[in-house]
Design an enzyme around this catalytic site. Structure first.
Site, PDB file in Angstrom:
ATOM      1  N   GLY A  12      25.276  70.416 -56.222  1.00  0.00           N
ATOM      2  CA  GLY A  12      26.223  70.710 -55.155  1.00  0.00           C
ATOM      3  C   GLY A  12      26.271  72.184 -54.793  1.00  0.00           C
ATOM      4  N   HIS A  13      26.237  73.044 -55.806  1.00  0.00           N
ATOM      5  CA  HIS A  13      26.263  74.480 -55.529  1.00  0.00           C
ATOM      6  C   HIS A  13      24.996  74.900 -54.787  1.00  0.00           C
ATOM      7  CE1 HIS A  13      27.405  78.591 -55.773  1.00  0.00           C
ATOM      8  NE2 HIS A  13      26.587  78.924 -56.752  1.00  0.00           N
ATOM      9  N   ASP A  33      14.194  72.830 -59.855  1.00  0.00           N
ATOM     10  CA  ASP A  33      15.245  72.288 -60.726  1.00  0.00           C
ATOM     11  C   ASP A  33      14.580  71.601 -61.922  1.00  0.00           C
ATOM     12  OD1 ASP A  33      18.477  71.188 -60.149  1.00  0.00           O
ATOM     13  OD2 ASP A  33      17.290  70.386 -61.803  1.00  0.00           O
ATOM     14  N   ASP A  34      15.028  71.948 -63.130  1.00  0.00           N
ATOM     15  CA  ASP A  34      14.437  71.388 -64.345  1.00  0.00           C
ATOM     16  C   ASP A  34      14.974  70.009 -64.699  1.00  0.00           C
ATOM     17  OD1 ASP A  34      12.858  73.581 -64.647  1.00  0.00           O
ATOM     18  OD2 ASP A  34      13.961  74.462 -66.332  1.00  0.00           O
ATOM     19  N   GLY A  66      26.100  76.725 -61.935  1.00  0.00           N
ATOM     20  CA  GLY A  66      27.504  77.036 -62.179  1.00  0.00           C
ATOM     21  C   GLY A  66      27.768  77.695 -63.514  1.00  0.00           C
ATOM     22  N   HIS A 133      42.891  93.920 -52.447  1.00  0.00           N
ATOM     23  CA  HIS A 133      42.332  95.268 -52.540  1.00  0.00           C
ATOM     24  C   HIS A 133      42.114  95.724 -53.978  1.00  0.00           C
ATOM     25  CE1 HIS A 133      46.183  97.015 -53.929  1.00  0.00           C
ATOM     26  NE2 HIS A 133      46.725  96.083 -53.154  1.00  0.00           N
ATOM     27  N   HIS A 142      33.228  83.729 -61.748  1.00  0.00           N
ATOM     28  CA  HIS A 142      33.336  82.693 -60.714  1.00  0.00           C
ATOM     29  C   HIS A 142      34.798  82.613 -60.286  1.00  0.00           C
ATOM     30  CE1 HIS A 142      32.560  78.173 -59.533  1.00  0.00           C
ATOM     31  NE2 HIS A 142      33.165  78.855 -58.572  1.00  0.00           N
ATOM     32  N   ILE A 163      40.028  76.408 -59.778  1.00  0.00           N
ATOM     33  CA  ILE A 163      40.458  76.060 -58.437  1.00  0.00           C
ATOM     34  C   ILE A 163      41.978  76.192 -58.306  1.00  0.00           C
ATOM     35  CG2 ILE A 163      40.549  73.593 -59.022  1.00  0.00           C
ATOM     36  CD1 ILE A 163      39.637  73.032 -56.130  1.00  0.00           C
TER      37      ILE A 163
END
Length: 203
Positions: A12-13, A33-34, A66, A133, A142, A163
């Site tokens: 998805g990322h 992709d492995d 991720g 700031h 992340h 999230i």
């Protein structure tokens, strides 16, 4: 000359990264992709595994993984081999004056990063998050979808702010932490671990 990109990680990322890359002018995009056995991701071809990276010497690279430790390992290996890391910033992200963004970082749609903030390398600033700031976001951190950081916050290396989490102003969060979804951080965190709740406490 066309811009070409290899994305490591066809999940998805990786889809988000490919979408932003196309908006950043990359006309040729492929995936490595492995794990995945798919043939494509978001319509772009999955052409092999990570050990094929050396075959794409004229491409830029982006690591769409991720897990911060794995992201760091792959980026370090690719950089050692002389591969150029792409930095992807969605055109609908807002960056204030004097914002510094490290290589291999992604800033997704709707994110706001306000002035004099320093973002390290390999960082994920996810969809509709906000960083006020004078923040410092260290390497491989992340900031998840809809998370909000007030002014003068420091987020340590490889820390994951979940999230919808909220971090109050003038807060330092050390490296290798996970801040749970919806958590509210109102005091410094100086010990690695998982923190959840309102106010956030170590799990």
């Amino acid at each position: 000359m066309s811009k070409k990109l290899v994305i490591i990680g066809a999940g998805g990322h990786g889809k988000v990264a490919a979408d932003i890359a196309s908006k950043n002018g990359y006309s040729e995009i492929v995936f490595l992709d492995d794990v995945s056995t798919a043939k494509e991701c978001l319509g772009y071809p999955l052409v092999g595994k990570l050990n094929m990276a050396g075959q794409f010497g004229d491409f830029d690279f982006f690591v769409a993984v991720g897990n911060p430790k794995i992201r760091e390992e792959i980026m370090t290996e690719l950089s050692y081999k002389g591969m150029k890391m792409a930095t992807l910033i969605h055109p609908n992200a807002v960056l204030g004056k004097n914002v510094s963004v490290g290589e291999g970082t992604i800033i997704a749609a709707g994110a706001v990063v306000n002035p004099d903030t320093v973002i390290g390398k390999g960082v994920i600033i996810n969809t509709s998050s906000s960083i006020d700031h004078d923040n410092i976001i260290e390497d491989f951190a992340h900031i998840s979808v809809g998370a909000h950081l007030a002014g003068t916050v420091k987020v340590g290396k490889s820390t994951w702010v979940g999230i919808g989490a909220v971090v109050s102003n003038n807060i330092n969060i050390c490296g290798n932490c996970t801040i749970g979804a919806g958590a509210v951080v109102v005091k410094d965190i100086d010990e690695p671990g998982t923190y959840i709740g309102v106010p956030a406490k170590k799990k």
